[in-house]
Design an enzyme around this catalytic site. Structure first.
Site, mmCIF file in Angstrom:
data_model
loop_
_atom_site.group_PDB
_atom_site.id
_atom_site.type_symbol
_atom_site.label_atom_id
_atom_site.label_comp_id
_atom_site.label_asym_id
_atom_site.label_seq_id
_atom_site.Cartn_x
_atom_site.Cartn_y
_atom_site.Cartn_z
ATOM 1 N N HIS A 50 0.553 -1.170 0.110
ATOM 2 C CA HIS A 50 -0.065 -0.141 0.038
ATOM 3 C C HIS A 50 0.895 1.018 0.093
ATOM 4 O O HIS A 50 1.990 1.335 0.380
ATOM 5 C CB HIS A 50 -0.989 0.029 1.241
ATOM 6 C CG HIS A 50 -1.842 -0.817 1.037
ATOM 7 N ND1 HIS A 50 -3.131 -0.764 2.146
ATOM 8 C CD2 HIS A 50 -2.212 -2.164 0.641
ATOM 9 C CE1 HIS A 50 -3.842 -1.971 1.872
ATOM 10 N NE2 HIS A 50 -3.641 -2.654 0.921
ATOM 11 N N GLU A 52 0.826 3.931 2.160
ATOM 12 C CA GLU A 52 1.629 4.362 3.367
ATOM 13 C C GLU A 52 2.668 3.480 3.728
ATOM 14 O O GLU A 52 3.576 3.953 4.075
ATOM 15 C CB GLU A 52 0.379 4.393 4.294
ATOM 16 C CG GLU A 52 -0.907 5.101 4.056
ATOM 17 C CD GLU A 52 -2.126 4.191 3.428
ATOM 18 O OE1 GLU A 52 -1.745 3.580 2.313
ATOM 19 O OE2 GLU A 52 -3.194 4.251 3.840
ATOM 20 N N CYS A 80 -6.451 1.974 6.072
ATOM 21 C CA CYS A 80 -6.835 0.633 6.461
ATOM 22 C C CYS A 80 -6.140 0.103 7.499
ATOM 23 O O CYS A 80 -5.463 0.692 8.241
ATOM 24 C CB CYS A 80 -6.632 -0.344 5.186
ATOM 25 S SG CYS A 80 -5.141 -0.764 5.259
ATOM 26 N N CYS A 83 -2.265 -0.386 7.397
ATOM 27 C CA CYS A 83 -1.477 0.980 7.446
ATOM 28 C C CYS A 83 -1.637 1.849 8.572
ATOM 29 O O CYS A 83 -0.554 2.078 9.033
ATOM 30 C CB CYS A 83 -2.100 1.623 6.146
ATOM 31 S SG CYS A 83 -1.564 0.724 4.635
#
Length: 162
Positions: A50, A52, A80, A83
């Site tokens: 992801h 992040e 999410c 993260c």
């Protein structure tokens, strides 16, 4: 603040350009971007890549520490659980995000892991930064995917023997 979110939006546009879900993030320390990332799940076939996570990894390498206590993270979509956990574990000071994620967001939508006092660190949250632009990037991306799928289905129906 808006310059850093603009950098995150540019990361999201970079993701879209390569066919990834347009989510981007940057980590800022002392007014400088020290980490950047955009989603790479599809290209890598790795569910952990992801925006992040990639931005945090780069920031840790740049600063030579896993502790990012004096750093802020700017991301185009509400984090999410994975993260959010990475932000807590790396001691991010503040998370600024754009669009809400009602299906997976845990910085206000489904709950708020970042400010949960049961964890050993809390991350201050500022939501709605460039929200309309961040949401539009995602909406346009998924609208285009739905249109492509619809066109492919229509083509298969028109030529079932192909």
């Amino acid at each position: 603040m808006t310059d850093f979110m603009e950098a995150a939006l540019q990361e999201a546009r970079d993701a879209r350009r390569i066919g990834e879900v347009p989510i981007g993030a940057v980590v800022v320390h002392d007014g400088q971007i020290v980490g950047r990332g955009h989603n790479l799940r599809e290209h890598s076939q790795d569910s952990t890549l992801h925006a992040e996570i990639l931005a945090i990894q780069e920031a840790c390498m740049t600063l030579g520490s896993w502790r990012l206590e004096d750093c802020d993270l700017y991301v185009t979509l509400e984090p999410c659980p994975m993260c959010a956990g990475a932000m807590i574990n790396s001691r991010i000071r503040t998370c600024y995000y754009g669009a809400k994620d009602p299906k997976a967001g845990v910085a206000g939508s489904l709950g708020n892991l970042l400010t949960d006092t049961r964890f050993n660190h809390q991350v201050h949250v500022v939501s709605g930064v460039h929200e309309a632009e961040a949401a539009a990037l995602l909406q346009d991306f998924f609208r285009a995917i739905r249109a492509q799928r619809k066109a492919a289905k229509k083509a298969r129906q028109a030529h079932p023997e192909s």
